[in-house]
Design a protein around this motif. Structure first.
Motif, PDB file in Angstrom:
ATOM      1  N   TYR A 185       3.847  30.021   0.703  1.00 20.99           N
ATOM      2  CA  TYR A 185       3.337  30.909  -0.130  1.00 20.99           C
ATOM      3  C   TYR A 185       1.850  30.076  -0.832  1.00 20.99           C
ATOM      4  O   TYR A 185       2.270  28.814  -1.009  1.00 20.99           O
ATOM      5  N   GLY A 186       0.761  30.487  -0.914  1.00 19.81           N
ATOM      6  CA  GLY A 186      -0.432  29.877  -1.227  1.00 19.81           C
ATOM      7  C   GLY A 186      -1.218  29.605  -0.214  1.00 19.81           C
ATOM      8  O   GLY A 186      -2.433  29.255  -0.366  1.00 19.81           O
ATOM      9  N   ASN A 187      -0.983  30.030   1.283  1.00 20.11           N
ATOM     10  CA  ASN A 187      -1.802  29.726   2.107  1.00 20.11           C
ATOM     11  C   ASN A 187      -2.906  30.629   2.448  1.00 20.11           C
ATOM     12  O   ASN A 187      -3.814  30.396   3.231  1.00 20.11           O
ATOM     13  N   THR A 188      -2.644  31.986   2.075  1.00 21.80           N
ATOM     14  CA  THR A 188      -3.698  32.800   1.937  1.00 21.80           C
ATOM     15  C   THR A 188      -4.547  33.128   0.604  1.00 21.80           C
ATOM     16  O   THR A 188      -3.941  33.349  -0.423  1.00 21.80           O
ATOM     17  N   MET A 189      -5.769  33.186   0.968  1.00 18.97           N
ATOM     18  CA  MET A 189      -6.645  33.383  -0.342  1.00 18.97           C
ATOM     19  C   MET A 189      -6.713  34.678  -0.662  1.00 18.97           C
ATOM     20  O   MET A 189      -6.919  35.771  -0.149  1.00 18.97           O
ATOM     21  N   ILE A 190      -6.336  34.945  -2.214  1.00 21.77           N
ATOM     22  CA  ILE A 190      -6.669  36.309  -2.587  1.00 21.77           C
ATOM     23  C   ILE A 190      -8.083  36.400  -3.420  1.00 21.77           C
ATOM     24  O   ILE A 190      -8.169  35.585  -4.428  1.00 21.77           O
ATOM     25  N   SER A 191      -8.734  37.225  -3.060  1.00 18.39           N
ATOM     26  CA  SER A 191     -10.278  37.136  -3.744  1.00 18.39           C
ATOM     27  C   SER A 191     -10.262  38.850  -4.175  1.00 18.39           C
ATOM     28  O   SER A 191     -10.115  39.488  -3.389  1.00 18.39           O
ATOM     29  N   GLY A 192     -10.796  38.903  -5.358  1.00 18.79           N
ATOM     30  CA  GLY A 192     -11.297  40.477  -5.956  1.00 18.79           C
ATOM     31  C   GLY A 192     -10.453  40.398  -7.379  1.00 18.79           C
ATOM     32  O   GLY A 192      -9.870  39.711  -8.034  1.00 18.79           O
ATOM     33  N   ARG A 193     -10.577  41.860  -7.795  1.00 18.22           N
ATOM     34  CA  ARG A 193      -9.939  42.373  -9.095  1.00 18.22           C
ATOM     35  C   ARG A 193      -8.310  42.210  -8.816  1.00 18.22           C
ATOM     36  O   ARG A 193      -7.836  42.674  -7.724  1.00 18.22           O
ATOM     37  N   VAL A 194      -7.732  41.683  -9.804  1.00 19.63           N
ATOM     38  CA  VAL A 194      -6.349  41.692  -9.889  1.00 19.63           C
ATOM     39  C   VAL A 194      -5.951  42.525 -11.212  1.00 19.63           C
ATOM     40  O   VAL A 194      -6.205  41.989 -12.301  1.00 19.63           O
ATOM     41  N   ASP A 195      -4.857  43.305 -10.853  1.00 19.35           N
ATOM     42  CA  ASP A 195      -4.399  44.161 -12.038  1.00 19.35           C
ATOM     43  C   ASP A 195      -2.963  43.982 -12.128  1.00 19.35           C
ATOM     44  O   ASP A 195      -2.358  43.696 -11.291  1.00 19.35           O
ATOM     45  N   MET A 196      -2.197  44.504 -13.290  1.00 19.74           N
ATOM     46  CA  MET A 196      -0.836  44.398 -13.265  1.00 19.74           C
ATOM     47  C   MET A 196      -0.382  45.908 -13.038  1.00 19.74           C
ATOM     48  O   MET A 196      -0.818  46.703 -13.631  1.00 19.74           O
ATOM     49  N   ASP A 197       0.582  45.990 -11.840  1.00 19.17           N
ATOM     50  CA  ASP A 197       1.256  47.251 -11.766  1.00 19.17           C
ATOM     51  C   ASP A 197       1.942  47.561 -12.963  1.00 19.17           C
ATOM     52  O   ASP A 197       2.575  46.705 -13.802  1.00 19.17           O
ATOM     53  N   PRO A 198       2.212  48.805 -13.399  1.00 19.12           N
ATOM     54  CA  PRO A 198       2.832  49.160 -14.784  1.00 19.12           C
ATOM     55  C   PRO A 198       4.315  48.746 -14.664  1.00 19.12           C
ATOM     56  O   PRO A 198       5.022  48.512 -15.396  1.00 19.12           O
ATOM     57  N   GLU A 199       4.915  48.555 -13.403  1.00 24.06           N
ATOM     58  CA  GLU A 199       6.275  48.148 -13.063  1.00 24.06           C
ATOM     59  C   GLU A 199       6.443  46.645 -13.047  1.00 24.06           C
ATOM     60  O   GLU A 199       7.600  46.268 -12.873  1.00 24.06           O
ATOM     61  N   TYR A 200       5.283  45.815 -13.055  1.00 22.40           N
ATOM     62  CA  TYR A 200       5.527  44.387 -13.027  1.00 22.40           C
ATOM     63  C   TYR A 200       6.253  43.813 -14.041  1.00 22.40           C
ATOM     64  O   TYR A 200       5.814  44.172 -15.250  1.00 22.40           O
ATOM     65  N   PRO A 201       7.363  42.980 -13.782  1.00 20.14           N
ATOM     66  CA  PRO A 201       8.320  42.627 -14.648  1.00 20.14           C
ATOM     67  C   PRO A 201       7.908  41.578 -15.492  1.00 20.14           C
ATOM     68  O   PRO A 201       8.591  41.185 -16.474  1.00 20.14           O
ATOM     69  N   GLY A 202       7.011  40.805 -15.142  1.00 19.02           N
ATOM     70  CA  GLY A 202       6.519  39.706 -15.997  1.00 19.02           C
ATOM     71  C   GLY A 202       7.324  38.430 -15.517  1.00 19.02           C
ATOM     72  O   GLY A 202       8.225  38.561 -14.531  1.00 19.02           O
TER      73      GLY A 202
END
Length: 121
Positions: A52-69
């Motif tokens: 986990y963490g080996n791939t770079m995530i770039s761009g806009r990041v939002d929370m899905d309404p189902e995201y549990p936190g």
């Protein structure tokens, strides 16, 4: 018929209260926005072993309404530390935060896009 195949990755974060690590599943959807969809307890060792963490995530990041936190405190968002770049859970209660990884504290700044790797743990 082939279903819509989505790109997904996991980044690591820590709970601001317990300092315990957890994974955040982030999924790229058809509108080219990444969405946080799931969070789960995870040890640093397992996160490293799984890559986990080996791939770079770039761009806009939002929370899905189902995201549990956060699976420890329920914080429904996160902050990317300007010092170490790692993620700490956050629930919007204050405009200052302290990184659960490096201890750096400061005033929050809003960003539209991110470069996340969740790596280096």
């Amino acid at each position: 018929m082939r279903e819509d195949v989505r790109e997904a990755n996991v980044v690591m974060a820590k709970c601001k209260l317990s300092k315990s690590p957890f994974g955040i599943r982030i999924e790229k959807r058809t509108n080219n926005v990444w969405y946080c969809t799931w969070a789960f307890k995870l040890s640093e060792q397992v996160g490293n072993n799984e890559g986990y963490g080996n791939t770079m995530i770039s761009g806009r990041v939002d929370m899905d309404p189902e995201y549990p936190g956060c699976p420890y405190c329920g914080g429904n968002g996160w902050v990317s530390c300007g010092n170490c770049g790692k993620l700490t859970c956050y629930n919007g209660e204050d405009n200052r935060f302290t990184c659960a990884w490096c201890g750096q504290s400061g005033k929050l700044q809003v960003a539209e896009t991110f470069d996340l790797s969740g790596g280096g743990y």
